[in-house]
Design an enzyme around this catalytic site. Sequence first.
Site, PDB file in Angstrom:
ATOM      1  N   LYS A   1       0.861  -1.192   0.000  1.00 17.78           N
ATOM      2  CA  LYS A   1       0.000   0.000   0.000  1.00 17.78           C
ATOM      3  C   LYS A   1       0.898   1.244   0.000  1.00 17.78           C
ATOM      4  O   LYS A   1       1.541   1.548   0.993  1.00 17.78           O
ATOM      5  CB  LYS A   1      -0.933   0.051   1.220  1.00 17.78           C
ATOM      6  CG  LYS A   1      -2.050   1.077   0.964  1.00 17.78           C
ATOM      7  CD  LYS A   1      -2.616   1.734   2.200  1.00 17.78           C
ATOM      8  CE  LYS A   1      -1.867   2.921   2.700  1.00 17.78           C
ATOM      9  NZ  LYS A   1      -1.932   4.145   1.860  1.00 17.78           N
TER      10      LYS A   1
ATOM     11  N   GLU B   1      10.423   1.848  10.173  1.00 21.76           N
ATOM     12  CA  GLU B   1      11.405   2.909   9.877  1.00 21.76           C
ATOM     13  C   GLU B   1      10.678   4.223  10.055  1.00 21.76           C
ATOM     14  O   GLU B   1       9.793   4.543   9.253  1.00 21.76           O
ATOM     15  CB  GLU B   1      11.900   2.802   8.426  1.00 21.76           C
ATOM     16  CG  GLU B   1      12.625   1.534   8.086  1.00 21.76           C
ATOM     17  CD  GLU B   1      13.978   1.428   8.735  1.00 21.76           C
ATOM     18  OE1 GLU B   1      14.445   2.415   9.340  1.00 21.76           O
ATOM     19  OE2 GLU B   1      14.562   0.340   8.664  1.00 21.76           O
TER      20      GLU B   1
ATOM     21  N   CYS C   1      14.344  10.923   5.760  1.00 20.11           N
ATOM     22  CA  CYS C   1      14.291  10.609   7.193  1.00 20.11           C
ATOM     23  C   CYS C   1      15.641  10.727   7.883  1.00 20.11           C
ATOM     24  O   CYS C   1      15.724  11.145   9.023  1.00 20.11           O
ATOM     25  CB  CYS C   1      13.700   9.217   7.394  1.00 20.11           C
ATOM     26  SG  CYS C   1      14.523   7.941   6.434  1.00 20.11           S
TER      27      CYS C   1
ATOM     28  N   GLU D   1      11.100  16.765  14.103  1.00 22.40           N
ATOM     29  CA  GLU D   1      11.383  16.559  12.679  1.00 22.40           C
ATOM     30  C   GLU D   1      10.526  17.533  11.867  1.00 22.40           C
ATOM     31  O   GLU D   1       9.299  17.499  11.953  1.00 22.40           O
ATOM     32  CB  GLU D   1      11.047  15.113  12.291  1.00 22.40           C
ATOM     33  CG  GLU D   1      11.388  14.793  10.857  1.00 22.40           C
ATOM     34  CD  GLU D   1      11.091  13.337  10.505  1.00 22.40           C
ATOM     35  OE1 GLU D   1      10.022  12.840  10.883  1.00 22.40           O
ATOM     36  OE2 GLU D   1      11.935  12.713   9.832  1.00 22.40           O
TER      37      GLU D   1
HETATM   38  P1  NDP Z   1       2.313   8.686   7.694  1.00 20.98           P
HETATM   39  O1  NDP Z   1       3.012   7.922   8.735  1.00 20.98           O
HETATM   40  O2  NDP Z   1       1.005   9.289   7.991  1.00 20.98           O
HETATM   41  O3  NDP Z   1       2.104   7.758   6.391  1.00 20.98           O
HETATM   42  C1  NDP Z   1       3.023   6.768   5.957  1.00 20.98           C
HETATM   43  C2  NDP Z   1       2.251   5.620   5.314  1.00 20.98           C
HETATM   44  O4  NDP Z   1       1.388   5.001   6.276  1.00 20.98           O
HETATM   45  C3  NDP Z   1       1.323   6.056   4.195  1.00 20.98           C
HETATM   46  O5  NDP Z   1       1.263   5.023   3.238  1.00 20.98           O
HETATM   47  C4  NDP Z   1      -0.010   6.200   4.908  1.00 20.98           C
HETATM   48  O6  NDP Z   1      -1.104   6.132   4.045  1.00 20.98           O
HETATM   49  C5  NDP Z   1       0.041   4.996   5.814  1.00 20.98           C
HETATM   50  N1  NDP Z   1      -0.820   5.073   6.976  1.00 20.98           N
HETATM   51  C6  NDP Z   1      -1.362   6.174   7.565  1.00 20.98           C
HETATM   52  N2  NDP Z   1      -2.085   5.813   8.644  1.00 20.98           N
HETATM   53  C7  NDP Z   1      -2.015   4.461   8.736  1.00 20.98           C
HETATM   54  C8  NDP Z   1      -2.542   3.493   9.640  1.00 20.98           C
HETATM   55  N3  NDP Z   1      -3.291   3.840  10.675  1.00 20.98           N
HETATM   56  N4  NDP Z   1      -2.257   2.195   9.441  1.00 20.98           N
HETATM   57  C9  NDP Z   1      -1.481   1.815   8.405  1.00 20.98           C
HETATM   58  N5  NDP Z   1      -0.961   2.686   7.512  1.00 20.98           N
HETATM   59  C10 NDP Z   1      -1.208   3.988   7.669  1.00 20.98           C
HETATM   60  O7  NDP Z   1       3.300   9.771   7.200  1.00 20.98           O
HETATM   61  P2  NDP Z   1       2.947  11.036   6.331  1.00 20.98           P
HETATM   62  O8  NDP Z   1       3.090  10.572   4.963  1.00 20.98           O
HETATM   63  O9  NDP Z   1       1.687  11.730   6.657  1.00 20.98           O
HETATM   64  O10 NDP Z   1       4.107  12.004   6.811  1.00 20.98           O
HETATM   65  C11 NDP Z   1       4.016  12.714   8.047  1.00 20.98           C
HETATM   66  C12 NDP Z   1       5.343  12.765   8.729  1.00 20.98           C
HETATM   67  O11 NDP Z   1       5.957  11.485   8.765  1.00 20.98           O
HETATM   68  C13 NDP Z   1       6.364  13.628   8.051  1.00 20.98           C
HETATM   69  O12 NDP Z   1       6.228  14.952   8.414  1.00 20.98           O
HETATM   70  C14 NDP Z   1       7.640  13.049   8.565  1.00 20.98           C
HETATM   71  O13 NDP Z   1       7.902  13.570   9.826  1.00 20.98           O
HETATM   72  C15 NDP Z   1       7.353  11.602   8.712  1.00 20.98           C
HETATM   73  N6  NDP Z   1       7.816  10.787   7.619  1.00 20.98           N
HETATM   74  C16 NDP Z   1       8.929  10.030   7.810  1.00 20.98           C
HETATM   75  C17 NDP Z   1       9.414   9.271   6.796  1.00 20.98           C
HETATM   76  C18 NDP Z   1      10.612   8.418   6.936  1.00 20.98           C
HETATM   77  O14 NDP Z   1      11.166   7.994   5.921  1.00 20.98           O
HETATM   78  N7  NDP Z   1      11.056   8.093   8.126  1.00 20.98           N
HETATM   79  C19 NDP Z   1       8.792   9.276   5.486  1.00 20.98           C
HETATM   80  C20 NDP Z   1       7.594  10.082   5.390  1.00 20.98           C
HETATM   81  C21 NDP Z   1       7.141  10.791   6.436  1.00 20.98           C
HETATM   82  P3  NDP Z   1      -1.785   7.494   3.550  1.00 20.98           P
HETATM   83  O15 NDP Z   1      -0.746   8.257   2.823  1.00 20.98           O
HETATM   84  O16 NDP Z   1      -2.845   6.996   2.666  1.00 20.98           O
HETATM   85  O17 NDP Z   1      -2.274   8.206   4.772  1.00 20.98           O
END
Ligand code: NDP
Length: 504
Positions: A205, A279, A313, A410
Amino acid sequence: MTTHAASTHTAQPAQLPRTVAGALDAIPWAEVDDHFIDGDWVRSTGGARNPVYHPATGEQWGAVPDATEEDLERAVRAAHQAFRSSGWAQLPATERARMMLVMAEKVEQKAELLALTSTLENGSPITETTGVAANAASILRYFATLAGHLDSEDLRPFPNGAGKTLVSHDPVGVCTLIAPWNFPINLMVAKLAPALLAGCTVVMKPASPTPLSIRFIVEAAAEAGIPAGVVNLVTGSGRRGDTLVRHPLVSKVAFTGSTPVGRHIAAACGELLRPVTLELGGKSSAVVLPDADLEVMSAVLLRSCLRNTGQTCYISTRILAPAKRYDEVVDMVTATVAAAPQGNPLDPQTVFGPSATRSQFETVQEYLDSAAQEGAVATTGGRAVDGPGWFVEPTVLRDVQPWMRVAREEIFGPVLTVLPYQEVDEAVELANDTEFGLGGVVFSADEDAALDVARRMDTGSVGVNFFASNHSAPFGGRKASGLGVEFGLEGLSAYLSYQSVHRR
Ligand code: NDP
């Protein structure tokens, strides 16, 4: 669904279209109504669609289905069926590796399409996304090299001589793979490649802002002859991810994303006693030792500390500078950041693109407001750019104190903070005084001194005078940055379940 023949060009940023219209002419997917389930593109059973935007203009250019519960059930059942009866799990690992090598070639042939689609989805500069296919192929090839480890017999004598133990492993089963929007391909392939080599089947997903580029990976898997049902793809909101995490036929979850969602998934997996790799976020430090060569640092600064418009990240966005050289460091960092062009991410000259989503754009502005209120000073940038698009000026903040929000949380945008320290011990303490522990870098003319400081940093990965990831080494976070590791043999073991058979 529209389709075009896949391009076989090696992506060269200078030769790719520079407008959204030109990019849309080149790519096959924009508005789609299907998921990839059991070896085929199948229409969603529901009518709800999620929009896909181009962050540099804010315009909607694509749409994908928001999976229904029925779609999700079908995808997990297809993966489960393929795990039990496609023969994939029983193949010698070397045979799965052979198909992964073909898949790597197929991915490379789609380099141009992957680059354009990725840049349209999340606004990553085209110079970043033209490397996506090569990196994904390289991850597949790296894991393929580990096949020998899986196929060889591991017989271990009892220490007291009472017998011997055959240590075997099985693929863990159906895996739910969830990736974020910042590196939608590489962070998914980092999970998919070890899962495939281990003999698992998967339901992927992607994040809602970036659901289309991953379709090329799915295509490459099918073209490589990987059996139907082994690789499945569904699109939809985070709630859909939750269903996939909790589904009773899922045996493992691998997630990259934010710390709050990671905690939520960890809680669900804890309750289910389901293996999970997480991660998560980071707030890593670049420790500038007193003897550091600032020219060396300047040459790698944008890659190590602000890669992908600060949406990476592991980057080191907290720069810890010796108090005696504080102004010199601030000046170098300011000049380096100010000289890097921001603009159209389809233009190969662009270094900084927009924030990937409107909500991220707003979050970064909130952080800049908090920095100003708390007394930090912007030496370059410091505000949002007037539209269209979700651009925030690349920003360097000085006079940052360790207690400020911008020093602790972050930001995930093009913002660097520079903090002074008096003694090296204090720098190590400051670097470790965060809830995260993901990346880091130490700059020094003396590599041994830098290594010594690197080893004292409570973080999963740290670089000396540069930072880059290495597929053969474990990558993972400490503290609130994650659980478990990806890459290396250590990352592969997360997709295996072990069995010890004791014999006389
Ligand atoms: P999220 O953690 O919200 O989303 C990451 C993934 O998880 C997406 O595919 C999202 O789907 C999915 N997801 C969201 N809620 C759920 C759930 N309850 N159960 C299972 N899967 C879920 O990150 P964001 O994309 O909103 O980013 C927000 C913050 O996360 C950033 O500001 C940053 O701080 C951090 N981040 C860190 C990353 C890293 O590489 N460590 C990468 C990206 C973000 P959907 O998009 O459909 O909501």
